[in-house]
Design an enzyme around this catalytic site. Sequence first.
Site, mmCIF file in Angstrom:
data_model
loop_
_atom_site.group_PDB
_atom_site.id
_atom_site.type_symbol
_atom_site.label_atom_id
_atom_site.label_comp_id
_atom_site.label_asym_id
_atom_site.label_seq_id
_atom_site.Cartn_x
_atom_site.Cartn_y
_atom_site.Cartn_z
ATOM 1 N N TYR A 321 6.192 -3.260 7.675
ATOM 2 C CA TYR A 321 4.915 -2.735 7.621
ATOM 3 C C TYR A 321 3.743 -4.040 7.527
ATOM 4 C CZ TYR A 321 6.412 1.900 6.010
ATOM 5 O OH TYR A 321 7.041 2.985 5.880
ATOM 6 N N GLU A 397 -2.029 13.622 -15.194
ATOM 7 C CA GLU A 397 -2.813 14.385 -14.165
ATOM 8 C C GLU A 397 -4.303 14.398 -14.342
ATOM 9 O OE1 GLU A 397 -0.792 18.231 -15.297
ATOM 10 O OE2 GLU A 397 0.354 17.924 -13.506
#
Length: 418
Positions: A321, A397
């Site tokens: 990458y 979350e």
Amino acid sequence: MNAPDGPGFDTEIAALADEVEPRVLAWRRDFHQHPELGNREFRTSKIVADHLKSLGFDAVHEKVAHTGVVGILKGGRPGPVVALRADMDALPVAEEVDLPFKSTVKTEWSGMQCGVMHACGHDAHTAILMGVAEVLAEIRERIPGTVKFIFQPAEEGAPDDEGGGARMMIDAGCMENPKVGAIFGLHVTSNHHTGKLGYRSGPLMASSDELRVFVRGVQTHGAMPWRGIDPIVVGSQIVMGLQTIVSRSLELTKEPSVVTVGVFHGGVRDNIIPDEVKMEGTIRTFDEGQREAIHGHVKRISEMIAAAGGAKARVDIKRGYDVVVNDPALTAFAVPVLERVAGKDNVGVVDKVCGAEDFAFFQKVVPGFFLRVGCRPVDRDLRSAAPNHSPRFYVDEGCLKLGVRSLCALSLDWLARA
Ligand SMILES: [Zn+2]
Ligand SMILES: [Zn+2]
């Protein structure tokens, strides 16, 4: 409500994000319990595509670069095209977090049995972007331009002999038709607490190249080294030689970099000097020039040290990458938007990250901004929080809604100003 820009629109986005949050949580838990490895995101991508279709998207392209999904949402007003990207793949990691929706999935990876886990939080990214799709679809009539939703497979790498990920999505044309003007993406991280957003202008995440060195000697009896050429001793000298690249040859004040040897294989028993040693490692940089320089140094040091010992070294470097570089102008645009969404005190500059991300390839095509979203519970300190890729990686979350609001605001504001 008139134009979808400025704080006036934020209230509506916040309300819609509240509404969609329970569904984002449910999607995330479902993906978490059913993780799929790179290029195998069949179930995940089907759920994504069905969702976008149910929202009345103008187009939903499936099976892009194996399992990718590209959705197009045209606003009711004319304007440019902005892209939002999420990655969908999980990792060959056996989950150790005790959750009601813990993954128990097992599969085969490179010929070995392994567990599968969303240990990098891509389940959160996918659920967040599905939530963004729902919010923006709700207000589409007032959006001045087009939003392209890119759900990408295989960010963590494709199986051997398969292409994949961002590069393949771009080759498949995901940045064209309609042509994208800017792209935004995010990554959850346990480096930061939930509620925090981190950014950095310029290089943020490292390039990542794979290095392999094969040292060929001459096999002999371990008791008679003078009858052969010992590739283990030569290989050891090469490992030490490689340590001098960053410390002695690179301009340290410019950018950091890393050269690591992570594999050293050679020999079968104590009294045999083998013919060959194989080393593998990784090269991380934040600058293209330094990247090229390191490749040259690795090759020269390996070959010359081997030659000095009468052995031969072969060096293979596989480019991975590129550097994730946040466009400075786009970053300058994004920061006040994020400060509005998260609160000024919750948005800050983060250190560079030596991990890699193929979001870099999108940023080679158009200006792009990659955001880091804290997901560490507020009562947990950094030392006790497992990093991404750990079997104990845990996503609070509470970060999901902030992710939804951030991507909504970034895309809407960018369209309104472009
Ligand atoms: Zn990862
Ligand atoms: Zn990741």
